[in-house]
Motif scaffolding. Sequence first.
Motif: not given
Length: 361
Positions: A186-194, A146-153, A34-38, A99-106
């Motif tokens: 799947x990619x999580x974060x924000x553009x540099x500069x916010x 595993x077929x679930x989305x797998x997230x990496x910080x 699951x994505x890191x909620x923090x 970026x803060x985390x990335x995810x893939x279904x492998x």
Amino acid sequence: MYKPKTAAAAALFFWVVLTLAGPVFASDLYPSFSPNSSQPQIHVNPGSVTASSWGTSGNLVYSPDKAVDGRRDTCWAEGVPGHGSGQWITFDFGREMSLTQIGFVPGYDKFVNDKLGDRFYLNPRVQTARVVFSDGSSYTLHFSDDRNMQYFAVPGVRTRSVQLIILDARPGSSQNSADTSISEASFWGSPAGGSASGSLYPSYSPSGGYSQIYLSPSNVYASSFGRDGNSSYPPSNSIDGRRDTCWAEGVPGHGIDQWIQFDFGREVTLAEIGLIPGYDKYRNDKYGDRFYLNPRVRRARIMLSNGETMVVNLDDDRRFQYFSLGERRTTYVRIVILDVRPGTSQNTADTSISEVQFYGR
């Protein structure tokens, strides 16, 4: 093999080994499911996707864009002999991202009730891969089977692109299926500069702060609007304070790329947008609930006058859904329909928005 005889010698020996070898495991990442909620919950969309190769099967094409189409029953599959070691797929954001985390279904997360059945275990799945960022950093990803989305910080990575290179694959159960696949990325974060650009997901109440100041548009218009006998569904219905009226696009089909625009007549600081993604009306007649009878907005693009855009992902829910934007200066907001959920009536094709709200200052 050298064996230290004292604690001091052992400490010195391991210090030398670590100094010479470097942090051996620092570049190895293991997944969570699951994505890191923090971390910032902004889903960032690549602008383009390319790959070293991709496979085909009859009329089916497993091109790299299938890895970001929002469907887990499609996939990118490499297209070379063997299990694709060394093959890559690159996601380009078009600008620098933080970026803060990335995810893939492998693997190929598709099941069809036929003689082949579950494509995930039928085909090879990624076991290890290297991700390379444009800033020169890289990590080795270790996937579970595993077929679930797998997230990496990956906190602190600033990059314009993410390239995933297949290192090793788990063989599939079919000897005739050799192409290793990735269903979704799947990619999580924000553009540099916010900047707020990216994909946003809803909450069901305004967040507070600026969101407690309601901004009234001075004008609203649309690319089209629907009519039904003596009834019409103009864009002004979306800000009339009534949930039993709506703006409905008026073109054949489900209104993909149709839009509604709200002008404020001045520059405002926009903090939050809320909308009802369908026709929130119920009548005690043969048609009953118009919300599910008619198509509802699934995804939409928000466009601001300052050039920023973001994609909002809407739940299939008749409540107001709110999206926090931070503080964005703009003179207008345009909402463009990207995808819809079909209604239960085959004769009702116009996609609707009952109400839209804006908060800021």
